[in-house]
Design an enzyme around this catalytic site. Structure first.
Site, PDB file in Angstrom:
ATOM      1  N   GLU A  97      -4.663  -6.424  15.065  1.00 32.97           N
ATOM      2  CA  GLU A  97      -4.144  -5.120  14.632  1.00 32.97           C
ATOM      3  C   GLU A  97      -5.261  -4.072  14.720  1.00 32.97           C
ATOM      4  O   GLU A  97      -5.001  -2.896  14.939  1.00 32.97           O
ATOM      5  CB  GLU A  97      -3.579  -5.213  13.201  1.00 32.97           C
ATOM      6  CG  GLU A  97      -2.672  -4.051  12.839  1.00 32.97           C
ATOM      7  CD  GLU A  97      -1.847  -4.276  11.575  1.00 32.97           C
ATOM      8  OE1 GLU A  97      -0.691  -4.702  11.670  1.00 32.97           O
ATOM      9  OE2 GLU A  97      -2.379  -4.016  10.482  1.00 32.97           O
ATOM     10  N   LYS A 138       0.842  -1.203   0.000  1.00 35.81           N
ATOM     11  CA  LYS A 138       0.000   0.000   0.000  1.00 35.81           C
ATOM     12  C   LYS A 138       0.877   1.252   0.000  1.00 35.81           C
ATOM     13  O   LYS A 138       0.685   2.153  -0.790  1.00 35.81           O
ATOM     14  CB  LYS A 138      -0.927  -0.025   1.232  1.00 35.81           C
ATOM     15  CG  LYS A 138      -1.783   1.200   1.355  1.00 35.81           C
ATOM     16  CD  LYS A 138      -2.744   1.106   2.514  1.00 35.81           C
ATOM     17  CE  LYS A 138      -3.382   2.473   2.745  1.00 35.81           C
ATOM     18  NZ  LYS A 138      -4.301   2.493   3.864  1.00 35.81           N
ATOM     19  N   HIS A 141      -4.297 -33.285  18.636  1.00 37.17           N
ATOM     20  CA  HIS A 141      -3.151 -34.093  19.081  1.00 37.17           C
ATOM     21  C   HIS A 141      -2.014 -33.206  19.562  1.00 37.17           C
ATOM     22  O   HIS A 141      -0.874 -33.660  19.661  1.00 37.17           O
ATOM     23  CB  HIS A 141      -2.702 -35.009  17.945  1.00 37.17           C
ATOM     24  CG  HIS A 141      -3.811 -35.918  17.497  1.00 37.17           C
ATOM     25  ND1 HIS A 141      -4.053 -37.139  18.089  1.00 37.17           N
ATOM     26  CD2 HIS A 141      -4.789 -35.743  16.575  1.00 37.17           C
ATOM     27  CE1 HIS A 141      -5.116 -37.698  17.518  1.00 37.17           C
ATOM     28  NE2 HIS A 141      -5.575 -36.852  16.604  1.00 37.17           N
ATOM     29  N   LYS A 182       9.472  -0.708  14.113  1.00 40.92           N
ATOM     30  CA  LYS A 182      10.076  -0.363  12.809  1.00 40.92           C
ATOM     31  C   LYS A 182      11.108   0.750  13.007  1.00 40.92           C
ATOM     32  O   LYS A 182      12.194   0.712  12.439  1.00 40.92           O
ATOM     33  CB  LYS A 182       9.000   0.164  11.845  1.00 40.92           C
ATOM     34  CG  LYS A 182       8.006  -0.862  11.352  1.00 40.92           C
ATOM     35  CD  LYS A 182       7.090  -0.210  10.324  1.00 40.92           C
ATOM     36  CE  LYS A 182       5.877  -1.043  10.022  1.00 40.92           C
ATOM     37  NZ  LYS A 182       4.891  -0.369   9.192  1.00 40.92           N
ATOM     38  N   GLY A 205      -4.828  -1.554   5.161  1.00 38.44           N
ATOM     39  CA  GLY A 205      -4.034  -2.703   4.710  1.00 38.44           C
ATOM     40  C   GLY A 205      -4.736  -4.030   4.959  1.00 38.44           C
ATOM     41  O   GLY A 205      -4.820  -4.892   4.080  1.00 38.44           O
ATOM     42  N   ARG A 206      -5.273  -4.193   6.171  1.00 34.05           N
ATOM     43  CA  ARG A 206      -5.884  -5.491   6.514  1.00 34.05           C
ATOM     44  C   ARG A 206      -7.272  -5.663   5.913  1.00 34.05           C
ATOM     45  O   ARG A 206      -7.912  -6.693   6.121  1.00 34.05           O
ATOM     46  CB  ARG A 206      -5.885  -5.691   8.033  1.00 34.05           C
ATOM     47  CG  ARG A 206      -6.483  -4.538   8.811  1.00 34.05           C
ATOM     48  CD  ARG A 206      -6.129  -4.642  10.293  1.00 34.05           C
ATOM     49  NE  ARG A 206      -6.554  -3.482  11.055  1.00 34.05           N
ATOM     50  CZ  ARG A 206      -5.827  -2.385  11.219  1.00 34.05           C
ATOM     51  NH1 ARG A 206      -4.641  -2.286  10.645  1.00 34.05           N
ATOM     52  NH2 ARG A 206      -6.276  -1.384  11.947  1.00 34.05           N
ATOM     53  N   GLU A 217      10.508  -4.808   4.448  1.00 31.18           N
ATOM     54  CA  GLU A 217      10.540  -6.214   4.035  1.00 31.18           C
ATOM     55  C   GLU A 217      10.249  -6.340   2.538  1.00 31.18           C
ATOM     56  O   GLU A 217      10.949  -7.034   1.797  1.00 31.18           O
ATOM     57  CB  GLU A 217       9.483  -7.037   4.803  1.00 31.18           C
ATOM     58  CG  GLU A 217       9.736  -7.204   6.277  1.00 31.18           C
ATOM     59  CD  GLU A 217       9.076  -6.127   7.126  1.00 31.18           C
ATOM     60  OE1 GLU A 217       8.872  -5.001   6.614  1.00 31.18           O
ATOM     61  OE2 GLU A 217       8.788  -6.410   8.296  1.00 31.18           O
TER      62      GLU A 217
HETATM   63  O1  F6P Z   1       2.257  -3.908   9.931  1.00 27.29           O
HETATM   64  C1  F6P Z   1       1.743  -2.651   9.645  1.00 27.29           C
HETATM   65  C2  F6P Z   1       1.224  -2.554   8.265  1.00 27.29           C
HETATM   66  O2  F6P Z   1       1.057  -1.205   8.000  1.00 27.29           O
HETATM   67  C3  F6P Z   1      -0.067  -3.318   8.014  1.00 27.29           C
HETATM   68  O3  F6P Z   1      -1.182  -2.664   8.472  1.00 27.29           O
HETATM   69  C4  F6P Z   1      -0.001  -3.483   6.544  1.00 27.29           C
HETATM   70  O4  F6P Z   1      -0.919  -4.408   6.097  1.00 27.29           O
HETATM   71  C5  F6P Z   1       1.426  -3.910   6.383  1.00 27.29           C
HETATM   72  O5  F6P Z   1       2.129  -3.095   7.302  1.00 27.29           O
HETATM   73  C6  F6P Z   1       2.012  -3.779   5.006  1.00 27.29           C
HETATM   74  O6  F6P Z   1       2.020  -2.467   4.576  1.00 27.29           O
HETATM   75  P1  F6P Z   1       2.220  -2.098   3.048  1.00 27.29           P
HETATM   76  O7  F6P Z   1       1.121  -2.714   2.273  1.00 27.29           O
HETATM   77  O8  F6P Z   1       2.177  -0.597   3.011  1.00 27.29           O
HETATM   78  O9  F6P Z   1       3.550  -2.624   2.612  1.00 27.29           O
END
Ligand code: F6P
Length: 549
Positions: free
Chosen positions: A352, A206, A383, A511, A266-267, A212
């Protein structure tokens, strides 16, 4: 405004919780043969059985009264009208527009974004057709056979979970992979199996600033360039983001980028272009059925009366268990291997969103908010950790999910699976008393001395509350309904707990600190402000393992 914890309903529920802590579920069933009928709701084949929850009609009415006193329906209208209910980020939460039915006009006051949504969806459809038909090819002319989605959090969990869940609908000629972890072991492992000439990367972020995702995308880019040259990037990379400038700076052209909007959290972004890897995997028609299922649940949440409103009931049950009865966790137990990733997906959606310590006014809350959500697909968990559910002595509400119809109908499997699912919720509810245990052991012919010694170990206290959701089947439409059910539940709980469910400041601090530590790990230079544990860990990593011991 009086705090809602001081309202008569809240106070009444507090006192009823005291009573219910002492009442046993088996007594509630014994006292009411009609309990299942009174505490279960079915809507278009989706059944919610909450009769094994530790509540009665009076508790339910008070919980509904709380929702009404909190202005639940009004909050929902404000959300759908595009008000910036995510006030700490100044954003609306309009994800339901992404699945808005064609025949329905947009809610009054919402900016006219439907044409833009439809235009991105049309481009997604074309893109899927081009990949599937082989019109879009890799730089060396080979068709695309592997799609790697690079994203994390909401840009990964939704499409990955749904792709897994709809394995029965997947195309056989295209394989999707999801890489989220910064650990090179994730991308490295996936790449080790792939041929660059047949691989397409989707960089999904987003913000297009997430460490990452950008690191994984850069490494993937180098992998393609090394194998096929710089000019291959245009054939092997597309992006999904709201940050068009950053996409362009990464070197992905506008025509290979799919946009969405800051009013999609995002979620909640599965319904936006973030669903592209999924649409490629199951085909665009199936993807549209997923959206249609979610839209059907939107309509249900909007219009069903409180007593029959599935998301609201789930929210009220969670509120009751967590805030009033004191449960700290909730186990999500899908009796469906295809739903094995649902607990992971819902961890982000629920924790979240509602794992918050201050209310909408910024004041600390004096009640528990989102419980710790965990779980895995049955029957594996039986189990492993079910021992603790049955005899660990903690209150752990469980949520079972089962399918009426198997998605992979192998003879002899589904009935046994259902028998296990229902047996677990029955055992958790009833338990087994010492007298019953002793009687069973003597009926089995055991020696009385052994019975006396062993019986205590075989007693089950029971009274562990559970809900069972029974889905008609697991297809795109039903899964869309299920996901939207949880989204609305999360929203309703946010209203009940007086939280902003749409921000996530709690993930920012880590972060920030990682950004501060990276140069120290790279250089070995220490900073006086760093605590001795963190400094010790950095030093240990910089020392070669061979020099130790
Ligand atoms: O972990 C925080 C967050 O902002 C989430 O809400 C989001 O889904 C994720 O990081 C990934 O963010 P992006 O889509 O901006 O890479």
């Amino acid at each position: 405004m009086a705090r809602h914890t001081e309202s008569p309903s809240w106070q009444m529920l507090r006192s009823r919780a005291g009573t219910f802590r002492k009442r046993h579920l088996r007594d509630l069933f014994a006292g009411d043969p009609d309990r299942f009928r009174r505490f279960s709701v079915e809507s278009d084949g989706l059944l919610l059985d909450f009769s094994k929850q530790r509540l009665d009609a009076e508790v339910l009415q008070e919980l509904i009264a709380l929702w009404e006193a909190a202005g639940g329906s009004n909050w929902h209208q404000r959300m759908e009208a595009g008000e910036a209910i995510n006030h700490t980020e100044g954003r609306a939460a309009l994800h339901s527009l992404l699945r808005w039915p064609a025949h329905r006009t947009a809610p009054h006051g919402v900016p006219d974004v439907l044409p833009a949504i439809r235009s991105v969806q049309a481009r997604m459809r074309d893109f899927c057709a081009h990949i599937h038909s082989g019109i879009w090819r890799g730089a060396s002319g080979q068709p695309i056979r592997h799609v790697v989605n690079i994203g994390i959090g909401g840009s990964d969990l939704g499409p990955r979970m749904v792709d897994r869940a709809l394995a029965a609908s997947r195309r056989k000629d295209l394989h999707t992979h999801y890489v989220s972890n910064l650990d090179g072991a994730h991308l490295g492992y996936v790449l080790s199996e792939l041929d660059p000439a047949q691989t397409l990367f989707i960089v999904a972020s987003k913000t297009f600033t997430t460490q990452e995702t950008l690191q994984n995308a850069r490494t993937a880019r180098s992998w393609i360039v090394e194998a096929l040259g710089e000019s291959a990037v245009a054939h092997h990379f597309v992006a999904i983001s709201t940050n068009h400038a950053a996409v362009a700076a990464f070197g992905i052209a506008k025509e290979n980028a799919f946009g969405f909007w800051d009013w999609v959290g995002g979620r909640f972004s599965l319904w936006s272009a973030i669903g592209l890897p999924l649409a490629l995997s199951i085909g665009f028609d199936h993807y549209e059925r997923l959206l249609a299922g979610a839209a059907a649940m939107d309509e249900h949440f909007r219009s069903a009366p409180a007593e029959r409103n599935l998301p609201l009931l789930l929210a009220l049950i969670d509120l009751w268990n967590t805030t009033f009865l004191g449960a700290e966790t909730r186990a999500l137990l899908p009796y469906s291997q295809s739903l094995e990733l649902l607990p992971h997906y819902l961890q982000q959606l629920e924790m979240e969103s509602n794992g918050k310590r201050v209310d909408r006014q910024g004041a600390p809350v004096n009640y528990s908010t989102a419980p710790i959500l965990w779980g895995e697909a049955g029957t594996g968990g039986q189990h492993a950790f079910y021992q603790l559910l049955h005899q660990g002595g903690r209150l752990i509400p469980c949520e079972f999910i089962a399918l009426r119809q198997a998605d992979f109908p192998l003879p002899g499997h589904h009935e046994k699976l259902l028998a296990n699912c229902f047996a677990q919720s029955e055992a958790l509810m009833r338990g087994r008393t010492l007298a019953e245990t002793t009687a069973e052991m003597s009926a089995a012919g055991m020696d009385p001395a052994a019975i006396e010694t062993l019986a205590p170990y075989r007693v089950f206290p029971g009274n562990q509350p559970s809900t069972t959701l029974l889905l008609p089947r697991l297809d795109p439409y039903e899964l869309g309904r299920l996901i939207a059910l949880y989204e609305h539940k999360v929203f309703a709980l946010g209203v009940l707990w007086n939280l902003n469910s749409f921000d996530q400041w709690g993930v920012e601090y880590g972060k920030q600190l990682a950004g501060r530590l990276l140069p120290l790990i790279e250089s070995g230079r220490m900073d006086d402000a760093i605590d001795s544990s963190t400094a010790g860990l950095i030093a240990a990593c910089r020392a070669s393992p061979d020099q130790e011991g």
